[in-house]
Design a protein around this motif. Structure first.
Motif, mmCIF file in Angstrom:
data_model
loop_
_atom_site.group_PDB
_atom_site.id
_atom_site.type_symbol
_atom_site.label_atom_id
_atom_site.label_comp_id
_atom_site.label_asym_id
_atom_site.label_seq_id
_atom_site.Cartn_x
_atom_site.Cartn_y
_atom_site.Cartn_z
ATOM 1 N N ASP A 183 51.520 39.245 58.080
ATOM 2 C CA ASP A 183 52.392 40.040 58.080
ATOM 3 C C ASP A 183 52.881 40.917 56.775
ATOM 4 O O ASP A 183 53.937 41.597 56.587
ATOM 5 N N GLY A 184 51.817 40.840 55.845
ATOM 6 C CA GLY A 184 51.888 41.693 54.614
ATOM 7 C C GLY A 184 52.642 41.351 53.545
ATOM 8 O O GLY A 184 52.644 41.758 52.455
ATOM 9 N N THR A 185 53.311 40.019 53.605
ATOM 10 C CA THR A 185 54.215 39.292 52.543
ATOM 11 C C THR A 185 53.290 38.489 51.596
ATOM 12 O O THR A 185 52.120 38.189 51.963
ATOM 13 N N GLN A 186 53.721 38.291 50.532
ATOM 14 C CA GLN A 186 53.067 37.304 49.582
ATOM 15 C C GLN A 186 53.796 36.149 49.614
ATOM 16 O O GLN A 186 54.968 35.977 49.772
ATOM 17 N N PRO A 187 53.180 34.936 49.338
ATOM 18 C CA PRO A 187 53.718 33.713 49.126
ATOM 19 C C PRO A 187 55.052 33.812 48.223
ATOM 20 O O PRO A 187 54.883 34.458 47.255
ATOM 21 N N PRO A 188 56.065 32.962 48.279
ATOM 22 C CA PRO A 188 57.265 33.057 47.306
ATOM 23 C C PRO A 188 57.063 32.694 46.023
ATOM 24 O O PRO A 188 57.821 33.023 45.212
ATOM 25 N N PHE A 189 56.106 31.855 45.927
ATOM 26 C CA PHE A 189 55.987 31.069 44.679
ATOM 27 C C PHE A 189 54.651 30.691 44.244
ATOM 28 O O PHE A 189 53.786 30.370 45.260
ATOM 29 N N THR A 190 54.128 30.951 43.035
ATOM 30 C CA THR A 190 52.801 30.565 42.671
ATOM 31 C C THR A 190 52.561 29.917 41.180
ATOM 32 O O THR A 190 53.616 30.296 40.456
ATOM 33 N N PHE A 191 52.130 28.786 41.105
ATOM 34 C CA PHE A 191 52.055 28.110 39.731
ATOM 35 C C PHE A 191 50.493 28.558 38.992
ATOM 36 O O PHE A 191 50.419 27.863 37.934
ATOM 37 N N ASP A 192 49.948 29.112 39.589
ATOM 38 C CA ASP A 192 48.579 29.785 39.320
ATOM 39 C C ASP A 192 48.753 30.933 38.517
ATOM 40 O O ASP A 192 49.844 31.427 38.335
ATOM 41 N N ILE A 193 47.744 31.595 37.821
ATOM 42 C CA ILE A 193 47.842 33.113 37.226
ATOM 43 C C ILE A 193 48.182 33.781 38.472
ATOM 44 O O ILE A 193 47.644 33.770 39.636
ATOM 45 N N GLY A 194 49.099 34.995 38.138
ATOM 46 C CA GLY A 194 49.497 35.899 38.958
ATOM 47 C C GLY A 194 49.290 37.443 38.475
ATOM 48 O O GLY A 194 49.100 37.680 37.312
ATOM 49 N N VAL A 195 49.521 38.242 39.279
ATOM 50 C CA VAL A 195 49.533 39.553 38.813
ATOM 51 C C VAL A 195 50.599 40.104 37.808
ATOM 52 O O VAL A 195 50.668 41.007 37.152
ATOM 53 N N GLY A 196 51.666 39.173 38.045
ATOM 54 C CA GLY A 196 52.988 39.603 37.097
ATOM 55 C C GLY A 196 52.841 39.823 35.597
ATOM 56 O O GLY A 196 53.332 40.619 35.194
ATOM 57 N N PHE A 197 52.079 38.925 35.056
ATOM 58 C CA PHE A 197 51.935 38.995 33.575
ATOM 59 C C PHE A 197 51.176 40.411 33.281
ATOM 60 O O PHE A 197 51.657 41.145 32.246
ATOM 61 N N PRO A 198 49.992 40.603 33.831
ATOM 62 C CA PRO A 198 49.232 41.687 33.519
ATOM 63 C C PRO A 198 50.009 43.164 33.759
ATOM 64 O O PRO A 198 49.977 44.048 33.221
ATOM 65 N N ILE A 199 50.838 43.130 35.020
ATOM 66 C CA ILE A 199 51.256 44.202 35.391
ATOM 67 C C ILE A 199 52.620 44.391 34.531
ATOM 68 O O ILE A 199 52.988 45.506 34.339
ATOM 69 N N TRP A 200 53.197 43.244 33.884
ATOM 70 C CA TRP A 200 54.510 43.399 33.243
ATOM 71 C C TRP A 200 53.786 44.000 31.847
ATOM 72 O O TRP A 200 54.582 44.856 31.216
ATOM 73 N N PHE A 201 52.725 43.503 31.373
ATOM 74 C CA PHE A 201 52.277 44.388 30.024
ATOM 75 C C PHE A 201 51.983 45.639 30.016
ATOM 76 O O PHE A 201 52.137 46.379 29.601
ATOM 77 N N THR A 202 51.443 45.863 31.265
ATOM 78 C CA THR A 202 51.236 47.675 31.801
ATOM 79 C C THR A 202 52.648 48.131 31.617
ATOM 80 O O THR A 202 52.812 49.315 30.958
#
Length: 608
Positions: free
Chosen positions: A416-435
């Motif tokens: 349905d195009g959605t992402q899982p609500p939670f991950t404890f693994d590495i994710g895109v959040g940190f690299p995108i936040w840095f950008t």
């Protein structure tokens, strides 16, 4: 380990609903469909059929992740032996038992894969096996499951009713688990290994319910438990097999979390990294490549801290001590070695796959690791200079981070195009936040913000809504300051000719009296009104004096941080318990030409 008991939610079921029900989908068993009742989709036999003695059959197969036969056997055993007090004939007790069993089945079938990422064996095999003999771990698992489902339900289908009973059950189970752990500690019978697994689960639960501060506190306690467990393993008090699990799975989890906790937890991660070998000559799996990259990210973060300390000591001069240059060269060498080993492994992986398409998880992980390599390389390259405009030389790295993050999100998206609500693994959040933080190019930055809104709601400790809005605030602050500085210089040059212009007096209060919000939906367009501030703005239009460094948010009631005057806070006219975003920037003295750090702040909440 003594986490604080959670507070109970006051939410109510909307009219016309009956609270929690079986999983709503078209994948239920044929028996429940024929009876026209809602199926919980538990495998291999759903709870409705097993509780009534009916034969349970499913149409086709449903992909539920890769689980071992031993894990499936463990689940069947656990579903037969719920951890609730022995049920009596009352309907309330039977309902409680059913909800627990349903929550565990949901965890095993849905949550474990998404939470664990590449560590699926730990989350779907080890943790369920431990909970067979540890009621506290059982309660923590079902609490995590219920909160995961609640996040899933409310974020991806906001038009549907909420699951208030899920939330209430989760809080009750979590409180029961916390109490059990405390009682074992008080009796002196606490198993450090079980305590560490409970700690990992508690961190997840706190993160899912927005308790970032408590999650970080638990993280610090978990690091202490790791040190204690290593001591027990060294003296033979703990079996060697647990030592392997500790070093191969649990320690890497805490090292990954350290990337996000380094600046706020006050916990030294050196103790974690000392026992973790970094192999860069070759990788046998994507997991091995991930662990090596995480350690490189940590080394880069520690290197950045050393550089920032040097900048402050040298009053932001551009001189770089030889020891820092040597550390930078060593890190570049290790990054090149990682890249070469990673490329070799990918060639092997594609050959092993016969040239066919890689799985969605493989594609996601490869793209994620590429973004982390680009980010880490950029950090190492830029942090030796105190000038933030140095990042303008690395726009191609930021572009690669954005492009690879998009690939990762596309590959990890569900039907349905959605992402899982939670991950404890590495994710895109940190690299995108840095950008978003360091790339001043308006186009790349806005693309990064759009991707950040697509990311999972929670990664590690942090909620996506908070970091998305704060990232947008950083962009707005820099572009607003750039406009004000440019206008001030234009006026100054009209009156005078030549010379350095003093811009240290320019503040956000004078420039743009807006407020940002660090809470609430990340689609809130009322929080920041000038997101598209200058459509024609280029990276060269944002001078050094407008580049900011965000610092840890604060509340005036807790005191004003060093470098910031009380007047800078009071002029906003906000209550003492209002959160403020504090940041610093460099400004060149017009007389002696020396760069100095100046501080400013903006309210981090909308006015009521």
């Amino acid at each position: 380990m003594t986490p604080s008991p959670p507070s109970r939610s006051q939410s109510r079921s909307p009219r016309g609903t009956t609270g929690i029900g079986p999983l709503r989908s078209r994948r239920g068993c044929k028996t429940c469909k024929a009876r026209r009742v809602k199926c919980g989709e538990e495998k291999p036999t759903c709870l409705r059929c097993s509780s009534t003695g009916r034969k349970c059959e499913y149409q086709g197969t449903v992909p539920l992740g890769t689980y071992s036969s031993a894990a499936a056997s463990s689940v069947a055993s656990l579903l037969d032996k719920p951890r609730s007090p022995s049920p009596n004939s009352s309907s309330s007790s039977l309902s409680s038992v059913w909800r627990e069993r349903r929550a565990f089945a949901y965890y095993f079938q849905h949550a474990a894969t998404f939470v664990g990422g590449l560590d699926v064996e730990f989350w779907s095999t080890v943790v369920p096996q431990v909970c067979q003999v540890e009621p506290a771990v059982w309660d923590a698992i079902i609490a995590l499951s219920a909160m995961f489902e609640d996040r899933e339900h409310n974020s991806n289908a906001p038009q549907r009713y909420t699951l208030p009973e899920n939330r209430r059950d989760a809080l009750a189970w979590y409180s029961r688990s916390v109490s059990a752990v405390r009682q074992r500690i008080e009796r002196g019978g606490s198993d450090v290994f079980v305590g560490l697994i409970s700690c990992v689960l508690f961190i997840c639960i706190e993160a899912l319910q927005g308790g970032t501060e408590e999650a970080i506190r638990l993280y610090a306690q978990g690091v202490q438990l790791i040190v204690a467990l290593r001591a027990q393993i060294a003296c033979g008090a703990i079996p060697a097999r647990k030592g392997v699990l500790l070093e191969d799975t649990i320690v890497p989890i805490f090292v990954r979390l350290a990337i996000m906790a380094l600046s706020v937890s006050g916990v030294s991660v050196q103790a974690l990294m000392l026992e973790t070998a970094q192999v860069l000559s070759g990788f046998a799996s994507l997991k091995a490549a991930r662990e090596a990259m995480v350690l490189l990210v940590m080394e880069a973060a520690l290197f950045q801290e050393a550089c920032e300390s040097n900048h402050a000591d040298m009053q932001y001069a551009t001189d770089v001590p030889p020891e820092l240059i040597a550390r930078q060269a060593a890190l570049f060498s290790r990054l090149r070695s990682w890249k070469a080993a990673f490329t070799t492994f990918l060639d092997y992986l594609r050959m092993k796959n016969g040239g066919g398409e890689l799985s969605a998880q493989q594609t996601t992980t490869i793209a994620l690791l590429t973004t982390y390599h680009e980010m880490t390389y950029t950090i190492v390259a830029i942090c030796t200079s105190p000038r933030k405009t140095i990042t303008d030389k690395h726009l191609h790295n930021f572009r690669n981070i954005v492009d690879q993050s998009r690939i990762a999100l596309d590959a990890s998206a569900r039907s349905d195009g959605t992402q899982p609500p939670f991950t404890f693994d590495i994710g895109v959040g940190f690299p995108i936040w840095f950008t978003c933080l360091r790339c001043a190019d308006p186009t790349i930055r806005r693309e990064a913000l759009a991707l950040l809104r697509r990311a999972p709601q929670v990664e590690g400790f942090y909620g996506n809504a908070t970091i998305t809005v704060s990232a947008e605030a950083i962009m707005v602050i820099e572009e607003s300051l750039a406009m004000a500085i440019d206008a001030h210089r234009a006026r100054n040059q009209t009156l005078h000719t030549g010379g350095q212009v003093d811009t240290s007096h320019i503040t956000m209060f004078d420039v743009n009296r807006f407020a940002v919000t660090l809470e609430g939906p990340n689609t809130n367009s009322n929080a920041i009104t000038n997101t598209t501030l200058l459509p024609t703005l280029t990276v060269s239009d944002i001078p050094e004096e407008a580049r900011i460094k965000p610092l840890v948010p604060f509340r005036p009631r807790d005191g004003v941080p060093p470098g910031l005057t009380r007047g800078a806070v009071e002029r906003w006219g906000r209550a003492p318990d209002t959160w403020f975003l504090i940041f610093s920037r460099l400004d060149r003295d017009p007389v002696d030409g020396v760069w100095r750090e100046i501080f400013d702040c903006v309210p981090a909440e909308l006015e009521s």
